[in-house]
Design an enzyme around this catalytic site. Sequence first.
Site, PDB file in Angstrom:
ATOM      1  N   GLY A  30       1.508   4.209  -5.339  1.00 16.35           N
ATOM      2  CA  GLY A  30       1.691   4.496  -3.782  1.00 16.35           C
ATOM      3  C   GLY A  30       2.589   5.768  -3.657  1.00 16.35           C
ATOM      4  O   GLY A  30       3.441   5.723  -2.869  1.00 16.35           O
ATOM      5  N   ARG A  51       2.538   9.033  -0.197  1.00 17.04           N
ATOM      6  CA  ARG A  51       3.154   9.006   1.115  1.00 17.04           C
ATOM      7  C   ARG A  51       4.814   8.400   0.828  1.00 17.04           C
ATOM      8  O   ARG A  51       4.906   7.668   0.182  1.00 17.04           O
ATOM      9  CB  ARG A  51       2.514   8.053   2.194  1.00 17.04           C
ATOM     10  CG  ARG A  51       1.132   8.853   2.731  1.00 17.04           C
ATOM     11  CD  ARG A  51       0.376   7.913   3.793  1.00 17.04           C
ATOM     12  NE  ARG A  51      -0.184   6.771   3.116  1.00 17.04           N
ATOM     13  CZ  ARG A  51      -0.027   5.600   3.676  1.00 17.04           C
ATOM     14  NH1 ARG A  51       0.817   5.502   4.782  1.00 17.04           N
ATOM     15  NH2 ARG A  51      -0.805   4.504   3.408  1.00 17.04           N
ATOM     16  N   TYR A  58       5.765 -11.084   4.691  1.00 17.61           N
ATOM     17  CA  TYR A  58       6.207  -9.879   3.964  1.00 17.61           C
ATOM     18  C   TYR A  58       7.424 -10.082   3.235  1.00 17.61           C
ATOM     19  O   TYR A  58       7.594  -9.744   2.195  1.00 17.61           O
ATOM     20  CB  TYR A  58       6.417  -8.845   5.059  1.00 17.61           C
ATOM     21  CG  TYR A  58       6.732  -7.448   4.758  1.00 17.61           C
ATOM     22  CD1 TYR A  58       6.188  -6.417   3.781  1.00 17.61           C
ATOM     23  CD2 TYR A  58       8.213  -7.126   4.898  1.00 17.61           C
ATOM     24  CE1 TYR A  58       6.552  -5.415   3.328  1.00 17.61           C
ATOM     25  CE2 TYR A  58       8.595  -5.875   4.468  1.00 17.61           C
ATOM     26  CZ  TYR A  58       8.027  -4.803   3.383  1.00 17.61           C
ATOM     27  OH  TYR A  58       8.471  -3.757   3.073  1.00 17.61           O
ATOM     28  N   LYS A  91       8.248  -9.808  -0.891  1.00 21.64           N
ATOM     29  CA  LYS A  91       9.225  -8.840  -1.433  1.00 21.64           C
ATOM     30  C   LYS A  91      10.235  -9.793  -2.027  1.00 21.64           C
ATOM     31  O   LYS A  91      10.899  -9.246  -3.037  1.00 21.64           O
ATOM     32  CB  LYS A  91       9.810  -8.069  -0.326  1.00 21.64           C
ATOM     33  CG  LYS A  91       8.991  -6.976   0.280  1.00 21.64           C
ATOM     34  CD  LYS A  91       8.546  -6.280  -0.831  1.00 21.64           C
ATOM     35  CE  LYS A  91       7.650  -5.029  -0.234  1.00 21.64           C
ATOM     36  NZ  LYS A  91       7.266  -4.065  -1.256  1.00 21.64           N
TER      37      LYS A  91
HETATM   38  P1  NAP Z   1       3.975   3.706   3.423  1.00 24.58           P
HETATM   39  O1  NAP Z   1       4.451   5.171   3.947  1.00 24.58           O
HETATM   40  O2  NAP Z   1       2.933   2.924   4.164  1.00 24.58           O
HETATM   41  O3  NAP Z   1       3.153   4.079   1.951  1.00 24.58           O
HETATM   42  C1  NAP Z   1       2.645   3.175   1.444  1.00 24.58           C
HETATM   43  C2  NAP Z   1       2.073   3.605   0.135  1.00 24.58           C
HETATM   44  O4  NAP Z   1       1.408   2.798  -0.717  1.00 24.58           O
HETATM   45  C3  NAP Z   1       0.973   4.920   0.085  1.00 24.58           C
HETATM   46  O5  NAP Z   1       1.098   5.715  -0.882  1.00 24.58           O
HETATM   47  C4  NAP Z   1      -0.310   3.726  -0.149  1.00 24.58           C
HETATM   48  O6  NAP Z   1      -1.389   4.661  -0.548  1.00 24.58           O
HETATM   49  C5  NAP Z   1       0.136   3.033  -1.175  1.00 24.58           C
HETATM   50  N1  NAP Z   1      -0.590   1.737  -1.099  1.00 24.58           N
HETATM   51  C6  NAP Z   1      -0.643   0.781  -0.194  1.00 24.58           C
HETATM   52  N2  NAP Z   1      -1.646  -0.258  -0.578  1.00 24.58           N
HETATM   53  C7  NAP Z   1      -1.868   0.307  -2.064  1.00 24.58           C
HETATM   54  C8  NAP Z   1      -2.697  -0.447  -3.096  1.00 24.58           C
HETATM   55  N3  NAP Z   1      -3.277  -1.452  -2.846  1.00 24.58           N
HETATM   56  N4  NAP Z   1      -2.930   0.316  -4.274  1.00 24.58           N
HETATM   57  C9  NAP Z   1      -2.144   1.361  -4.382  1.00 24.58           C
HETATM   58  N5  NAP Z   1      -1.541   2.112  -3.595  1.00 24.58           N
HETATM   59  C10 NAP Z   1      -1.272   1.520  -2.283  1.00 24.58           C
HETATM   60  O7  NAP Z   1       5.141   3.029   2.871  1.00 24.58           O
HETATM   61  P2  NAP Z   1       6.500   3.266   2.471  1.00 24.58           P
HETATM   62  O8  NAP Z   1       7.255   2.935   3.733  1.00 24.58           O
HETATM   63  O9  NAP Z   1       6.740   4.385   2.027  1.00 24.58           O
HETATM   64  O10 NAP Z   1       6.871   1.982   1.662  1.00 24.58           O
HETATM   65  C11 NAP Z   1       6.960   2.049   0.322  1.00 24.58           C
HETATM   66  C12 NAP Z   1       7.428   0.521  -0.405  1.00 24.58           C
HETATM   67  O11 NAP Z   1       8.813   0.505   0.409  1.00 24.58           O
HETATM   68  C13 NAP Z   1       6.496  -0.387   0.125  1.00 24.58           C
HETATM   69  O12 NAP Z   1       6.635  -1.349  -0.900  1.00 24.58           O
HETATM   70  C14 NAP Z   1       7.360  -1.040   1.221  1.00 24.58           C
HETATM   71  O13 NAP Z   1       7.243  -2.636   1.487  1.00 24.58           O
HETATM   72  C15 NAP Z   1       9.053  -0.745   0.769  1.00 24.58           C
HETATM   73  N6  NAP Z   1      10.053  -0.708   1.941  1.00 24.58           N
HETATM   74  C16 NAP Z   1       9.671   0.296   2.797  1.00 24.58           C
HETATM   75  C17 NAP Z   1      10.559  -0.082   3.777  1.00 24.58           C
HETATM   76  C18 NAP Z   1      10.756   1.049   5.098  1.00 24.58           C
HETATM   77  O14 NAP Z   1      11.550   0.824   6.086  1.00 24.58           O
HETATM   78  N7  NAP Z   1       9.802   1.983   5.035  1.00 24.58           N
HETATM   79  C19 NAP Z   1      11.704  -0.740   3.811  1.00 24.58           C
HETATM   80  C20 NAP Z   1      11.873  -1.707   2.848  1.00 24.58           C
HETATM   81  C21 NAP Z   1      10.875  -1.914   1.632  1.00 24.58           C
HETATM   82  P3  NAP Z   1      -2.418   5.281   0.539  1.00 24.58           P
HETATM   83  O15 NAP Z   1      -1.691   6.825   0.756  1.00 24.58           O
HETATM   84  O16 NAP Z   1      -3.598   5.550  -0.295  1.00 24.58           O
HETATM   85  O17 NAP Z   1      -2.718   4.470   1.524  1.00 24.58           O
END
Ligand code: NAP
Length: 248
Positions: free
Chosen positions: A13, A16, A156, A160
């Site tokens: 991932g 982004r 979710y 996690k």
């Molecule tokens: P995001 O902006 O939605 O980006 C998600 C990334 O994961 C994208 O690169 C997407 O690829 C990839 N992805 C999704 N499903 C996938 C799959 N089946 N196989 C391979 N790649 C996949 O999310 P983010 O906010 O950066 O979050 C990143 C991580 O941090 C996640 O695990 C999330 O749960 C965790 N997190 C985020 C937050 C927050 O506030 N943002 C807080 C706590 C934890 P594509 O571009 O190809 O779709």
Amino acid sequence: MFQLTGKVALVTGGSRGIGRACCEALAEHGATVVVNYVKGEAAAKEVADAITARGGKAEIAGFDVADTKAAEAAIDEIAKRHGRLDILVANAGISIDGLLLRLKEEDVDRLFQVNVKGSLACAKAATKVMMRARTGRIMFMSSVVAEMGNVGQTAYAASKAAVIGAAKSIAREFASRNITVNVITPGFIDTDMTSNMTDAMKEQLVKVVPLGRTGTAREIAAACVYLASDEAAYVTGQVLRVNGGMYV
Ligand code: NAP
């Protein structure tokens, strides 16, 4: 400090948000970065191009982490091509929100397929390579809600929290092979994942963050660089909270 020159890192991932920031930060510290994506090939390419334009080394690898065979084959191929895989950031994740009483079975399945099964498949494939090298770094991206819970995020948060239990177990299993395994639990970070929240919702949320603001993907990436570095060699099985004090 935090020199990663000569190391190969895979960030799932990485196209982004937090994953992208991890790719950029690892590359800035000298690692060759493999940017994984599932749908966003153009975005992943942009990340790799931005890294190479700054003199770093990066390439892209498209696979769905929830497809165990595809993930394992891709990781084997990456390791064979580079002759190593030093760092795995199991970051790919999805969020599907909903109150318990409205929870759909297919949503629970999907959350566990991607967030839990996907992370474990990548870790399994990576540890096979790292075991032979007798060194490695694995970081799992969990969430603050795994430890504190959140209304509307039962499934979710469960997915996690599962990652934390898994990471602690893997840390114990592979410590003798000099592979460290840690978890980062981000708080509320500005990315696509949180972009569908209204300003009013964000304002409410920020009220429970002692530092009084949302976090940046770069602030999560800094934790990732630290845990990937030689300086973190004595840190394993830990949960590193980067959440502005939201949960202490
Ligand atoms: P995001 O902006 O939605 O980006 C998600 C990334 O994961 C994208 O690169 C997407 O690829 C990839 N992805 C999704 N499903 C996938 C799959 N089946 N196989 C391979 N790649 C996949 O999310 P983010 O906010 O950066 O979050 C990143 C991580 O941090 C996640 O695990 C999330 O749960 C965790 N997190 C985020 C937050 C927050 O506030 N943002 C807080 C706590 C934890 P594509 O571009 O190809 O779709």
